[in-house]
Design a protein around this motif. Structure first.
Motif, PDB file in Angstrom:
ATOM      1  N   ARG A  98      11.191  -3.080 -15.493  1.00  0.00           N
ATOM      2  CA  ARG A  98       9.937  -4.167 -15.279  1.00  0.00           C
ATOM      3  C   ARG A  98      10.332  -4.939 -13.845  1.00  0.00           C
ATOM      4  O   ARG A  98       8.967  -5.047 -13.389  1.00  0.00           O
ATOM      5  N   LEU A  99      11.343  -4.613 -13.207  1.00  0.00           N
ATOM      6  CA  LEU A  99      11.396  -4.827 -11.724  1.00  0.00           C
ATOM      7  C   LEU A  99      10.408  -4.256 -10.880  1.00  0.00           C
ATOM      8  O   LEU A  99       9.628  -4.547 -10.165  1.00  0.00           O
ATOM      9  N   ARG A 100      10.757  -2.857 -11.184  1.00  0.00           N
ATOM     10  CA  ARG A 100       9.758  -1.983 -10.541  1.00  0.00           C
ATOM     11  C   ARG A 100       8.392  -1.915 -10.583  1.00  0.00           C
ATOM     12  O   ARG A 100       7.540  -1.924  -9.613  1.00  0.00           O
ATOM     13  N   LYS A 101       8.008  -2.266 -11.863  1.00  0.00           N
ATOM     14  CA  LYS A 101       6.752  -2.517 -12.329  1.00  0.00           C
ATOM     15  C   LYS A 101       6.022  -3.643 -11.483  1.00  0.00           C
ATOM     16  O   LYS A 101       4.925  -3.828 -10.817  1.00  0.00           O
ATOM     17  N   ASP A 102       6.810  -5.017 -11.617  1.00  0.00           N
ATOM     18  CA  ASP A 102       6.389  -6.165 -10.652  1.00  0.00           C
ATOM     19  C   ASP A 102       6.303  -5.719  -9.354  1.00  0.00           C
ATOM     20  O   ASP A 102       5.407  -6.389  -8.581  1.00  0.00           O
ATOM     21  N   ILE A 103       7.288  -5.041  -8.538  1.00  0.00           N
ATOM     22  CA  ILE A 103       7.080  -4.809  -7.269  1.00  0.00           C
ATOM     23  C   ILE A 103       5.858  -3.927  -6.859  1.00  0.00           C
ATOM     24  O   ILE A 103       5.180  -4.129  -5.954  1.00  0.00           O
ATOM     25  N   LYS A 104       5.558  -2.976  -7.975  1.00  0.00           N
ATOM     26  CA  LYS A 104       4.213  -2.115  -7.402  1.00  0.00           C
ATOM     27  C   LYS A 104       2.964  -3.099  -7.896  1.00  0.00           C
ATOM     28  O   LYS A 104       2.210  -2.857  -6.907  1.00  0.00           O
ATOM     29  N   LEU A 105       2.915  -3.880  -8.569  1.00  0.00           N
ATOM     30  CA  LEU A 105       2.041  -4.821  -8.901  1.00  0.00           C
ATOM     31  C   LEU A 105       1.713  -5.798  -7.751  1.00  0.00           C
ATOM     32  O   LEU A 105       0.597  -6.125  -7.214  1.00  0.00           O
ATOM     33  N   TYR A 106       2.907  -6.207  -7.203  1.00  0.00           N
ATOM     34  CA  TYR A 106       2.986  -7.113  -5.903  1.00  0.00           C
ATOM     35  C   TYR A 106       2.215  -6.594  -4.800  1.00  0.00           C
ATOM     36  O   TYR A 106       1.438  -7.007  -4.107  1.00  0.00           O
ATOM     37  N   LEU A 107       2.786  -5.182  -4.512  1.00  0.00           N
ATOM     38  CA  LEU A 107       2.178  -4.438  -3.497  1.00  0.00           C
ATOM     39  C   LEU A 107       0.787  -4.159  -3.455  1.00  0.00           C
ATOM     40  O   LEU A 107       0.307  -4.223  -2.596  1.00  0.00           O
ATOM     41  N   ASP A 108       0.587  -3.967  -4.698  1.00  0.00           N
ATOM     42  CA  ASP A 108      -0.974  -3.653  -5.086  1.00  0.00           C
ATOM     43  C   ASP A 108      -1.760  -4.902  -4.594  1.00  0.00           C
ATOM     44  O   ASP A 108      -3.028  -4.661  -4.287  1.00  0.00           O
ATOM     45  N   LYS A 109      -1.611  -5.854  -5.208  1.00  0.00           N
ATOM     46  CA  LYS A 109      -2.081  -7.328  -5.258  1.00  0.00           C
ATOM     47  C   LYS A 109      -2.317  -7.660  -3.717  1.00  0.00           C
ATOM     48  O   LYS A 109      -3.221  -8.155  -3.240  1.00  0.00           O
ATOM     49  N   PHE A 110      -1.320  -7.468  -2.835  1.00  0.00           N
ATOM     50  CA  PHE A 110      -1.385  -7.778  -1.623  1.00  0.00           C
ATOM     51  C   PHE A 110      -1.655  -6.753  -0.520  1.00  0.00           C
ATOM     52  O   PHE A 110      -1.431  -6.971   0.752  1.00  0.00           O
ATOM     53  N   ASP A 111      -2.205  -5.640  -0.908  1.00  0.00           N
ATOM     54  CA  ASP A 111      -2.348  -4.519  -0.089  1.00  0.00           C
ATOM     55  C   ASP A 111      -3.449  -4.865   0.830  1.00  0.00           C
ATOM     56  O   ASP A 111      -4.592  -4.981   0.569  1.00  0.00           O
ATOM     57  N   ILE A 112      -3.118  -4.975   2.122  1.00  0.00           N
ATOM     58  CA  ILE A 112      -4.152  -5.091   3.355  1.00  0.00           C
ATOM     59  C   ILE A 112      -5.217  -4.187   3.458  1.00  0.00           C
ATOM     60  O   ILE A 112      -6.099  -4.512   3.896  1.00  0.00           O
ATOM     61  N   LYS A 113      -4.867  -2.928   2.873  1.00  0.00           N
ATOM     62  CA  LYS A 113      -5.964  -1.906   3.081  1.00  0.00           C
ATOM     63  C   LYS A 113      -7.121  -2.479   2.172  1.00  0.00           C
ATOM     64  O   LYS A 113      -8.303  -1.885   2.567  1.00  0.00           O
ATOM     65  N   LYS A 114      -6.911  -2.978   1.241  1.00  0.00           N
ATOM     66  CA  LYS A 114      -7.928  -3.397   0.328  1.00  0.00           C
ATOM     67  C   LYS A 114      -8.847  -4.520   0.951  1.00  0.00           C
ATOM     68  O   LYS A 114      -9.986  -4.500   0.629  1.00  0.00           O
ATOM     69  N   LYS A 115      -8.517  -4.857   1.835  1.00  0.00           N
ATOM     70  CA  LYS A 115      -9.197  -5.893   2.839  1.00  0.00           C
ATOM     71  C   LYS A 115     -10.035  -5.723   3.832  1.00  0.00           C
ATOM     72  O   LYS A 115     -10.788  -6.196   4.406  1.00  0.00           O
ATOM     73  N   LEU A 116      -9.509  -4.087   4.418  1.00  0.00           N
ATOM     74  CA  LEU A 116     -10.446  -3.603   5.367  1.00  0.00           C
ATOM     75  C   LEU A 116     -11.803  -3.284   4.835  1.00  0.00           C
ATOM     76  O   LEU A 116     -11.975  -2.905   4.100  1.00  0.00           O
ATOM     77  N   ILE A 117     -12.487  -3.811   5.961  1.00  0.00           N
ATOM     78  CA  ILE A 117     -14.135  -3.369   5.869  1.00  0.00           C
ATOM     79  C   ILE A 117     -14.167  -2.126   6.980  1.00  0.00           C
ATOM     80  O   ILE A 117     -14.313  -2.806   8.051  1.00  0.00           O
ATOM     81  N   LEU A 118     -14.911  -1.062   6.378  1.00  0.00           N
ATOM     82  CA  LEU A 118     -15.114  -0.003   7.178  1.00  0.00           C
ATOM     83  C   LEU A 118     -16.667  -0.368   7.746  1.00  0.00           C
ATOM     84  O   LEU A 118     -17.547  -0.228   6.930  1.00  0.00           O
ATOM     85  N   GLN A 119     -17.035   0.123   8.822  1.00  0.00           N
ATOM     86  CA  GLN A 119     -18.115  -0.316   9.456  1.00  0.00           C
ATOM     87  C   GLN A 119     -18.842   1.184   9.570  1.00  0.00           C
ATOM     88  O   GLN A 119     -18.098   1.994  10.109  1.00  0.00           O
ATOM     89  N   PRO A 120     -20.039   1.603   9.178  1.00  0.00           N
ATOM     90  CA  PRO A 120     -20.595   2.763   9.530  1.00  0.00           C
ATOM     91  C   PRO A 120     -20.928   3.053  10.954  1.00  0.00           C
ATOM     92  O   PRO A 120     -21.167   2.331  11.789  1.00  0.00           O
TER      93      PRO A 120
END
Length: 120
Positions: A98-120
């Motif tokens: 459960r600890l490892r699952k929570d850590i994975k979810l935490y990292l996925d939730k706050f992943d800065i790559k998801k906030k990046l916007i690539l311009q063409p």
């Protein structure tokens, strides 16, 4: 007829998966984020700090798990000033899986790559 049954099975799988994701998010909220919000711990800063030191999700997961199992200032990635404002974490009593699952979810939730916007 076979296509309809196949489609219904596929649809059922999608629904079950989305429900499990919702349960995981609720679990993360209960196990971790609830205290972070109450103590006003900046999750994005914690994520960025781990990322700058460990650089990969695999290494970040291992470091977070080690810290949560034995939280000490010298095991933390946070600077000493952080602990003047925020309390020291208590040892996690969560099961390993459960600890490892929570850590994975935490990292996925706050992943800065998801906030990046690539311009063409």
């Amino acid at each position: 007829m076979g296509k309809i049954i196949g489609f219904l099975l596929f649809l059922g799988t999608l629904i079950a998966a989305s429900q499990e994701i919702g349960l995981d998010e609720k679990q993360l909220q209960e196990d971790c984020l609830q205290c972070h919000q109450k103590q006003q711990i900046p999750n994005e800063m914690v994520y960025r700090r781990y990322l700058s030191i460990y650089s990969t999700h695999g290494r970040m997961k291992e470091a977070m798990a080690a810290y949560l199992k034995d939280p000490k200032k010298d095991h933390s990635t946070m600077p000493p000033q952080f602990f003047l404002k925020f309390p020291m974490k208590e040892k996690s009593m969560l099961e390993e899986e459960r600890l490892r699952k929570d850590i994975k979810l935490y990292l996925d939730k706050f992943d800065i790559k998801k906030k990046l916007i690539l311009q063409p």
